[in-house]
Design a protein around this motif. Sequence first.
Motif, PDB file in Angstrom:
ATOM      1  N   GLU A  64     -10.119 -12.106 -12.189  1.00 55.52           N
ATOM      2  CA  GLU A  64     -10.055 -11.413 -10.902  1.00 55.52           C
ATOM      3  C   GLU A  64      -8.636 -11.406 -10.359  1.00 55.52           C
ATOM      4  O   GLU A  64      -8.229 -10.474  -9.674  1.00 55.52           O
ATOM      5  CB  GLU A  64     -10.974 -12.117  -9.897  1.00 55.52           C
ATOM      6  CG  GLU A  64     -12.423 -12.120 -10.298  1.00 55.52           C
ATOM      7  CD  GLU A  64     -13.227 -13.098  -9.456  1.00 55.52           C
ATOM      8  OE1 GLU A  64     -12.803 -13.440  -8.332  1.00 55.52           O
ATOM      9  OE2 GLU A  64     -14.290 -13.517  -9.928  1.00 55.52           O
ATOM     10  N   ASP A  97     -11.838  -4.632 -11.871  1.00 57.42           N
ATOM     11  CA  ASP A  97     -12.605  -3.908 -10.860  1.00 57.42           C
ATOM     12  C   ASP A  97     -12.054  -2.497 -10.751  1.00 57.42           C
ATOM     13  O   ASP A  97     -10.837  -2.289 -10.875  1.00 57.42           O
ATOM     14  CB  ASP A  97     -12.525  -4.606  -9.501  1.00 57.42           C
ATOM     15  CG  ASP A  97     -13.338  -5.887  -9.458  1.00 57.42           C
ATOM     16  OD1 ASP A  97     -14.425  -5.922 -10.070  1.00 57.42           O
ATOM     17  OD2 ASP A  97     -12.870  -6.861  -8.830  1.00 57.42           O
ATOM     18  N   GLU A  98     -12.923  -1.556 -10.508  1.00 55.23           N
ATOM     19  CA  GLU A  98     -12.542  -0.143 -10.489  1.00 55.23           C
ATOM     20  C   GLU A  98     -11.405   0.153  -9.515  1.00 55.23           C
ATOM     21  O   GLU A  98     -10.581   1.018  -9.768  1.00 55.23           O
ATOM     22  CB  GLU A  98     -13.768   0.699 -10.147  1.00 55.23           C
ATOM     23  CG  GLU A  98     -13.596   2.161 -10.356  1.00 55.23           C
ATOM     24  CD  GLU A  98     -14.905   2.916 -10.238  1.00 55.23           C
ATOM     25  OE1 GLU A  98     -14.894   4.109 -10.558  1.00 55.23           O
ATOM     26  OE2 GLU A  98     -15.916   2.332  -9.839  1.00 55.23           O
ATOM     27  N   ASP A  99     -11.332  -0.606  -8.414  1.00 50.50           N
ATOM     28  CA  ASP A  99     -10.308  -0.338  -7.399  1.00 50.50           C
ATOM     29  C   ASP A  99      -9.155  -1.348  -7.429  1.00 50.50           C
ATOM     30  O   ASP A  99      -8.332  -1.395  -6.525  1.00 50.50           O
ATOM     31  CB  ASP A  99     -10.932  -0.302  -6.010  1.00 50.50           C
ATOM     32  CG  ASP A  99     -11.631  -1.602  -5.644  1.00 50.50           C
ATOM     33  OD1 ASP A  99     -11.788  -2.476  -6.517  1.00 50.50           O
ATOM     34  OD2 ASP A  99     -12.022  -1.749  -4.468  1.00 50.50           O
ATOM     35  N   ASP A 100      -9.069  -2.163  -8.485  1.00 53.55           N
ATOM     36  CA  ASP A 100      -8.001  -3.155  -8.599  1.00 53.55           C
ATOM     37  C   ASP A 100      -6.874  -2.584  -9.454  1.00 53.55           C
ATOM     38  O   ASP A 100      -6.797  -2.799 -10.663  1.00 53.55           O
ATOM     39  CB  ASP A 100      -8.549  -4.449  -9.212  1.00 53.55           C
ATOM     40  CG  ASP A 100      -7.533  -5.582  -9.168  1.00 53.55           C
ATOM     41  OD1 ASP A 100      -6.320  -5.314  -9.006  1.00 53.55           O
ATOM     42  OD2 ASP A 100      -7.959  -6.739  -9.312  1.00 53.55           O
ATOM     43  N   TYR A 101      -5.988  -1.848  -8.803  1.00 53.14           N
ATOM     44  CA  TYR A 101      -4.944  -1.115  -9.517  1.00 53.14           C
ATOM     45  C   TYR A 101      -3.942  -2.025 -10.220  1.00 53.14           C
ATOM     46  O   TYR A 101      -3.404  -1.660 -11.265  1.00 53.14           O
ATOM     47  CB  TYR A 101      -4.259  -0.131  -8.579  1.00 53.14           C
ATOM     48  CG  TYR A 101      -5.254   0.861  -8.022  1.00 53.14           C
ATOM     49  CD1 TYR A 101      -5.850   1.817  -8.850  1.00 53.14           C
ATOM     50  CD2 TYR A 101      -5.645   0.818  -6.688  1.00 53.14           C
ATOM     51  CE1 TYR A 101      -6.787   2.700  -8.364  1.00 53.14           C
ATOM     52  CE2 TYR A 101      -6.583   1.710  -6.197  1.00 53.14           C
ATOM     53  CZ  TYR A 101      -7.154   2.643  -7.034  1.00 53.14           C
ATOM     54  OH  TYR A 101      -8.094   3.518  -6.549  1.00 53.14           O
ATOM     55  N   ASP A 102      -3.698  -3.223  -9.676  1.00 51.56           N
ATOM     56  CA  ASP A 102      -2.799  -4.159 -10.357  1.00 51.56           C
ATOM     57  C   ASP A 102      -3.370  -4.571 -11.709  1.00 51.56           C
ATOM     58  O   ASP A 102      -2.657  -4.591 -12.716  1.00 51.56           O
ATOM     59  CB  ASP A 102      -2.551  -5.404  -9.505  1.00 51.56           C
ATOM     60  CG  ASP A 102      -1.668  -5.139  -8.310  1.00 51.56           C
ATOM     61  OD1 ASP A 102      -0.898  -4.151  -8.343  1.00 51.56           O
ATOM     62  OD2 ASP A 102      -1.730  -5.921  -7.336  1.00 51.56           O
ATOM     63  N   ILE A 104      -5.645  -2.968 -13.444  1.00 48.52           N
ATOM     64  CA  ILE A 104      -5.697  -1.774 -14.294  1.00 48.52           C
ATOM     65  C   ILE A 104      -4.323  -1.556 -14.939  1.00 48.52           C
ATOM     66  O   ILE A 104      -4.217  -1.323 -16.146  1.00 48.52           O
ATOM     67  CB  ILE A 104      -6.134  -0.536 -13.490  1.00 48.52           C
ATOM     68  CG1 ILE A 104      -7.589  -0.681 -13.036  1.00 48.52           C
ATOM     69  CG2 ILE A 104      -5.955   0.740 -14.317  1.00 48.52           C
ATOM     70  CD1 ILE A 104      -8.031   0.342 -11.994  1.00 48.52           C
ATOM     71  N   ILE A 122     -14.374  -1.489 -17.073  1.00 51.41           N
ATOM     72  CA  ILE A 122     -14.652  -1.726 -15.660  1.00 51.41           C
ATOM     73  C   ILE A 122     -15.696  -2.838 -15.555  1.00 51.41           C
ATOM     74  O   ILE A 122     -16.727  -2.798 -16.235  1.00 51.41           O
ATOM     75  CB  ILE A 122     -15.156  -0.443 -14.957  1.00 51.41           C
ATOM     76  CG1 ILE A 122     -14.077   0.634 -15.025  1.00 51.41           C
ATOM     77  CG2 ILE A 122     -15.542  -0.737 -13.513  1.00 51.41           C
ATOM     78  CD1 ILE A 122     -14.557   1.998 -14.549  1.00 51.41           C
ATOM     79  N   SER A 125     -19.709  -2.615 -15.696  1.00 51.40           N
ATOM     80  CA  SER A 125     -19.966  -1.297 -16.281  1.00 51.40           C
ATOM     81  C   SER A 125     -20.679  -1.494 -17.614  1.00 51.40           C
ATOM     82  O   SER A 125     -20.352  -2.370 -18.379  1.00 51.40           O
ATOM     83  CB  SER A 125     -18.658  -0.549 -16.492  1.00 51.40           C
ATOM     84  OG  SER A 125     -18.871   0.598 -17.249  1.00 51.40           O
TER      85      SER A 125
END
Length: 127
Positions: A64, A97-102, A104, A122, A125
């Motif tokens: 995380e 996580d889909e919205d964790d740009y770091d 990604i 993801i 998913s």
Amino acid sequence: MNTIHYDSSEKTPMIRGDIEKGEITIKGRSYPESTTDFYKDFKVWLQSFYANAPNTVTVVLDLEYFNTSTTAVLYDMIQQLSKLKDDKKISVTWYFDEDDYDMIDKGHELQRLLGDMIHLKIRNSET
């Protein structure tokens, strides 16, 4: 020592490894007080893993959050695994996580460096 297991805490991840099965899982958060001390035994165990891993190696990285010094441990582990890919099938799954740009971006960076042995997925998913 064929296996290694650390339970997670607020600041440290769960680590599970099995040389005979060719499996390593790191899950949770990693920002220990001393990354060097926390990962010391794991890094020693990894040397045995690299030398004795079976033909198929599966690594799951489901973090995380991790700090900069953990980045060095992870990158070193993945680079060492990449040296085995001529003789072994290596699969590293990077969960985010889909919205964790770091996370990604870090996953994409690993893909650029190491190619198809890194799979981005993801978290939660099915695909």
